[in-house]
Design a protein around this motif. Structure first.
Motif, mmCIF file in Angstrom:
data_model
loop_
_atom_site.group_PDB
_atom_site.id
_atom_site.type_symbol
_atom_site.label_atom_id
_atom_site.label_comp_id
_atom_site.label_asym_id
_atom_site.label_seq_id
_atom_site.Cartn_x
_atom_site.Cartn_y
_atom_site.Cartn_z
ATOM 1 N N TRP A 121 15.551 9.893 2.489
ATOM 2 C CA TRP A 121 15.811 10.584 3.128
ATOM 3 C C TRP A 121 14.996 11.661 4.216
ATOM 4 N N VAL A 122 14.599 12.248 3.093
ATOM 5 C CA VAL A 122 13.319 13.302 3.046
ATOM 6 C C VAL A 122 12.203 13.397 3.381
ATOM 7 N N ILE A 123 11.978 13.267 2.642
ATOM 8 C CA ILE A 123 9.998 12.681 2.620
ATOM 9 C C ILE A 123 9.138 11.501 2.797
ATOM 10 N N ALA A 124 8.366 11.418 2.636
ATOM 11 C CA ALA A 124 7.597 9.770 3.334
ATOM 12 C C ALA A 124 7.352 9.493 4.411
ATOM 13 N N ASN A 125 7.240 8.264 4.467
ATOM 14 C CA ASN A 125 7.190 7.944 6.268
ATOM 15 C C ASN A 125 6.315 6.282 5.801
ATOM 16 N N ARG A 126 5.813 5.693 6.888
ATOM 17 C CA ARG A 126 6.063 4.459 7.174
ATOM 18 C C ARG A 126 4.386 4.241 6.535
ATOM 19 N N HIS A 127 3.638 5.156 6.628
ATOM 20 C CA HIS A 127 2.145 5.086 6.017
ATOM 21 C C HIS A 127 2.405 4.762 4.174
ATOM 22 N N VAL A 128 2.834 5.763 4.049
ATOM 23 C CA VAL A 128 3.167 5.224 2.577
ATOM 24 C C VAL A 128 3.601 4.516 1.977
ATOM 25 N N TYR A 129 4.765 3.542 2.431
ATOM 26 C CA TYR A 129 5.746 2.345 3.005
ATOM 27 C C TYR A 129 4.628 1.390 3.237
ATOM 28 N N ASP A 130 3.755 1.147 3.245
ATOM 29 C CA ASP A 130 2.685 0.399 4.094
ATOM 30 C C ASP A 130 2.546 -1.080 3.217
ATOM 31 N N GLY A 131 2.040 -0.757 1.538
ATOM 32 C CA GLY A 131 2.466 -2.067 1.209
ATOM 33 C C GLY A 131 3.385 -2.848 1.592
ATOM 34 N N GLY A 132 4.564 -2.084 1.215
ATOM 35 C CA GLY A 132 5.411 -2.629 1.166
ATOM 36 C C GLY A 132 5.813 -4.167 1.856
ATOM 37 N N ALA A 133 5.606 -2.995 3.948
ATOM 38 C CA ALA A 133 6.107 -3.697 5.360
ATOM 39 C C ALA A 133 4.677 -4.755 5.226
ATOM 40 N N ARG A 134 3.835 -4.512 4.851
ATOM 41 C CA ARG A 134 2.467 -5.143 5.204
ATOM 42 C C ARG A 134 2.704 -6.779 4.685
ATOM 43 N N GLY A 135 2.817 -6.846 3.370
ATOM 44 C CA GLY A 135 3.017 -7.831 2.150
ATOM 45 C C GLY A 135 4.524 -8.114 2.647
ATOM 46 N N LEU A 136 5.412 -7.657 3.055
ATOM 47 C CA LEU A 136 5.939 -9.120 3.404
ATOM 48 C C LEU A 136 6.020 -9.434 4.788
ATOM 49 N N SER A 137 4.880 -9.105 5.433
ATOM 50 C CA SER A 137 4.946 -9.375 7.044
ATOM 51 C C SER A 137 4.071 -10.623 6.464
ATOM 52 N N ALA A 138 2.908 -10.419 5.280
ATOM 53 C CA ALA A 138 2.135 -11.696 4.857
ATOM 54 C C ALA A 138 2.886 -12.892 4.880
ATOM 55 N N GLN A 139 4.198 -12.595 3.510
ATOM 56 C CA GLN A 139 5.167 -13.424 2.288
ATOM 57 C C GLN A 139 5.573 -13.964 3.767
ATOM 58 N N ALA A 140 6.795 -13.545 4.895
ATOM 59 C CA ALA A 140 7.532 -13.946 5.861
ATOM 60 C C ALA A 140 6.900 -14.533 6.000
ATOM 61 N N GLY A 141 5.283 -14.214 7.111
ATOM 62 C CA GLY A 141 4.927 -15.157 7.783
ATOM 63 C C GLY A 141 5.568 -14.536 9.438
ATOM 64 N N ALA A 142 6.324 -13.421 9.190
ATOM 65 C CA ALA A 142 6.585 -12.650 9.938
ATOM 66 C C ALA A 142 6.169 -11.329 10.709
ATOM 67 N N ILE A 143 6.313 -10.640 12.165
ATOM 68 C CA ILE A 143 5.862 -8.860 12.780
ATOM 69 C C ILE A 143 7.101 -8.716 11.976
ATOM 70 N N VAL A 144 6.234 -7.759 11.623
ATOM 71 C CA VAL A 144 6.971 -6.289 10.986
ATOM 72 C C VAL A 144 7.162 -4.941 11.544
ATOM 73 N N VAL A 145 7.514 -4.536 12.165
ATOM 74 C CA VAL A 145 7.952 -3.071 12.779
ATOM 75 C C VAL A 145 9.111 -2.255 11.584
ATOM 76 N N SER A 146 7.726 -1.389 11.523
ATOM 77 C CA SER A 146 8.150 -0.818 10.457
ATOM 78 C C SER A 146 8.195 1.057 10.765
ATOM 79 N N VAL A 147 9.556 1.564 10.989
ATOM 80 C CA VAL A 147 10.095 2.950 11.841
ATOM 81 C C VAL A 147 9.653 4.204 11.159
ATOM 82 N N ASP A 148 9.176 4.769 11.805
ATOM 83 C CA ASP A 148 9.471 6.434 11.001
ATOM 84 C C ASP A 148 10.924 7.700 11.565
ATOM 85 N N TYR A 149 12.407 7.176 11.532
ATOM 86 C CA TYR A 149 13.126 7.618 11.828
ATOM 87 C C TYR A 149 13.141 8.968 11.111
ATOM 88 N N ARG A 150 13.998 9.549 12.034
ATOM 89 C CA ARG A 150 13.993 11.313 11.706
ATOM 90 C C ARG A 150 15.162 11.586 9.803
#
Length: 354
Positions: A121-150
């Protein structure tokens, strides 16, 4: 002779012991990734200011380093072909939030997953976690919306949780505009984001919002004691250790009483009437016991839950599918669980939300 800069450097003895333990317990490819991260000379986040911590090399940086050493492309669109990305804004609790939409190949409308990144909840952002979100989109056949919260400390607890719920509300109203199916929505996240995924399912139920069909929670923070079995066992593990978690929490909360808030102390929340949950844990991770405790709490509340624990890998492994065999397995498992949810009885979500 100039004095060497030792600010934020890991304790040499602790560092040596940590590396020796990892050499005994970690898979070979995990060790390669850890060595690549070490070569980037990360400092000890728990010894740094927030601004300094946000500049430290990440596991995503280590993945790129390892790929380059192997002569492979680090371009995300080549590592996970068939997924295109678009940057948008979604409604947060206090204003718009930047987000990336990952859209796989396939005929729409497609299922949609709202995804929350890690970083305490302090460091990183959605770009750092691109690998997980992108991989999940491919594996689940789903649109993934990765959001940067405050993030804290600029926006302390519960800003991130408020943003997560607001983003879920936005998705339930706008999934169709993304090419998504509003009847097939899910929540997912890693680490701090794994907490947000489950907490948002609880908050959506309480707010009377449409329920997700499924929740994927990857090595979530599920309670606030630093004395669980895995915190003790992996106190000096990498890339996440016990002291670092305390540093995150100290920057997050306004006072110690908030540690008992059930958005952080998830295992004490009212977890009844939630959708099925998938929990993914790494064996070499201080948060492993959090996942086990959350599994028990969800099951005791009458929910369908599955948890898999991956041996030989550490915190942050999930997004490193380009270089880690277990990450590919875990992403495929998460995708399979989501596909099962999409294929299930359409009435389940309505029943859970009722």
């Amino acid at each position: 002779m100039p004095t060497p800069d030792t600010h934020g450097q890991p304790n040499p003895l602790v560092n040596a012991v940590s590396n020796a333990v990892a050499a005994l317990r970690a898979d070979d490819d995990m060790l390669d990734l850890a060595e690549a991260h070490e070569s980037l000379q990360p400092k000890a986040i728990e010894k740094l200011s927030v601004a300094e911590a946000r500049q430290q090399p990440t596991i995503a940086d280590a993945v790129r380093t390892l790929l380059q050493r192997e002569g492979r492309s680090a371009a995300p669109e080549l590592l996970v072909p068939g997924v295109r990305t678009t940057d948008i804004q979604v409604d947060g609790a206090a204003g718009p939030l930047p987000a990336t939409v990952y859209t796989p190949q396939g005929n729409g409308p497609l299922p949609v997953v709202l995804y929350f990144h890690g970083g305490g909840w302090v460091i990183a952002n959605r770009h750092v976690y691109d690998g997980g979100a992108r991989g999940l989109s491919a594996q689940a056949g789903a649109i993934v919306v990765s959001v940067d919260y405050r993030q804290a400390p600029e926006h302390r607890f519960p800003a991130a949780w408020d943003d997560a719920l607001a983003a879920w509300r936005w998705l339930t109203l706008n999934a169709g505009q993304l090419g998504g199916d509003p009847a097939r929505l899910a929540l997912a996240g890693e680490s701090a984001g794994g907490n947000l995924a489950v907490a948002t399912a609880v908050a959506a139920r309480d707010a009377g919002l449409p329920a997700p069909r499924h929740v994927v929670s990857v090595y979530p923070v599920a309670q606030t004691s630093l004395n669980t079995e895995s915190y003790i066992e992996n106190a000096i593990a990498k890339p996440l250790n016990r002291a670092m978690v305390k540093w995150f929490v100290d920057h997050l909360v306004n006072n110690e009483n908030e540690l008992q808030d059930t958005r952080l102390q998830l295992i004490d929340a009212d977890l009844t009437r939630l959708p099925p949950v998938t929990i993914i844990n790494a064996r070499l991770d201080p948060l492993r016991s959090d996942g086990a405790k959350l599994e028990d709490a969800l099951r005791a509340a009458g929910n369908a839950v599955e948890r898999r624990e991956y041996e030989g890998v550490a915190h942050e492994f999930f997004g490193a599918a380009a270089v880690l065999h277990k990450a590919r397995e875990a992403q495929a498992y998460a995708g399979e669980r989501l596909r099962q949810a999409w294929a299930g009885d359409a009435g389940v979500a309505a029943a859970v939300g009722g």
